[in-house]
Design an enzyme around this catalytic site. Structure first.
Site, PDB file in Angstrom:
ATOM      1  N   LYS A 164     -24.700  57.596 -21.753  1.00  0.00           N
ATOM      2  CA  LYS A 164     -25.354  58.008 -22.993  1.00  0.00           C
ATOM      3  C   LYS A 164     -25.042  59.494 -23.157  1.00  0.00           C
ATOM      4  CE  LYS A 164     -29.567  59.167 -25.350  1.00  0.00           C
ATOM      5  NZ  LYS A 164     -30.953  59.645 -25.190  1.00  0.00           N
ATOM      6  N   SER A 166     -25.482  62.701 -25.481  1.00  0.00           N
ATOM      7  CA  SER A 166     -26.280  63.236 -26.588  1.00  0.00           C
ATOM      8  C   SER A 166     -25.763  64.579 -27.098  1.00  0.00           C
ATOM      9  CB  SER A 166     -27.741  63.394 -26.141  1.00  0.00           C
ATOM     10  OG  SER A 166     -28.284  62.152 -25.777  1.00  0.00           O
TER      11      SER A 166
END
Length: 295
Positions: A164, A166
């Protein structure tokens, strides 16, 4: 495990006395059940993870697991500053019902967090974890970007499922997809603001704070991208950018929780020292959703 789709990083509901309100959590989960999410993330940055006691973290995972259909994935944050503590918490998360461990970069001694140190850390965690691991790079909170060369090296580990990211650097995300294309490795966009761009470059899905508020539109954006309906997807993406900025960089978790209340969810207070929005900030936040035709 297939991570294609949208995952909301759940907020942690607190009572007026700042205790975790599990009944309110179950209420939100009941409403989220009607939205075609791929799964849910518990104990990410938006869950006020650093402010929760160890027993609260485990109880959050247990509560969500009980309410979540088995065909939906449960990703649980288990990253700690030391490798040993991360391994111990990851094992506990698996026992509590998590399908995947989301492991944020250790960052307190960020000057010493070289690619070599981080590859060693994640390798040891993945070796010991009974569930697959997803790397988590969130430089806005940690001040540390997981280096690209570390991601590429870790993508070869059989128990590391993806990342993930970001950071919002689309060039970097494209390179991650490109350089890990020979591996079983999935890249997740860490924000709704660059979801379409990430999909265009080959990302698998998104873990998006805004999905706590506008879950159905984000799932629709995911659907449009997968069908190649790029003009419709672009029009929808444009309407999501400003609300996303408002509930992330601009107003953070207090803004996210306030917006949730306008859409029928329980937001409630944050834990101190996170402060509630001022009345002018609430009006600015509402205006952002209104001008983009969400309210």
């Amino acid at each position: 495990l297939d991570l294609r789709g949208i995952f909301p990083p759940l907020t942690t509901p607190f009572s007026p006395t700042q205790e975790v309100d599990y009944a309110r959590l179950e209420g939100n989960l009941h409403r989220y059940a009607s939205i075609p999410f791929r799964g849910l993330v518990v104990l990410g940055s938006n869950g006020e993870y650093p402010y929760l006691a160890p027993h609260e973290r485990l109880q959050m995972v247990s509560c969500v697991r009980r309410a979540l259909p088995r065909d939906r994935l449960l990703l649980a944050g288990s990253g700690c500053e030391s490798t040993q503590a991360t391994i111990e918490l990851t094992v506990s998360m698996a026992e509590a019902g998590a399908d995947v461990a989301l492991v944020v970069t250790p960052c307190y001694y960020r000057g010493a967090m070289t690619s070599t140190a981080l590859v060693q850390h994640y390798t040891e965690v993945a070796d010991a974890s009974p569930i697959p691991v997803v790397l988590y790079s969130v430089p806005a909170n940690t001040g540390l970007d997981l280096p690209l060369e570390a991601v590429v090296a870790l993508a070869q580990h059989p128990n590391i499922l993806g990342i993930k990211d970001s950071g919002g650097d689309i060039t970097r995300m494209g390179l991650m997809v490109h350089k890990t294309r020979q591996e079983d490795f999935q890249v997740l966009a860490g924000s709704a603001g660059f979801l379409l761009a990430s999909y265009a470059l080959g990302a698998s899905g998104g873990v998006c704070a805004l999905a706590n508020v506008l879950g159905a539109p984000l799932c629709q954006l995911d659907h449009l991208c997968r069908e190649g309906r790029w003009q419709e997807a672009r029009d929808l993406q444009h309407r999501l950018i400003e609300p996303n900025v408002a509930v992330t960089r601009r107003f953070g978790i207090p803004g996210l929780k306030k917006a949730m209340e306008w859409f029928g969810y329980y937001g409630g207070p944050c834990r101190a020292p996170l402060a509630p929005l001022s009345p002018p900030q609430v009006e600015e936040l509402r205006g952002t959703f209104s001008t983009n035709s969400w309210l």
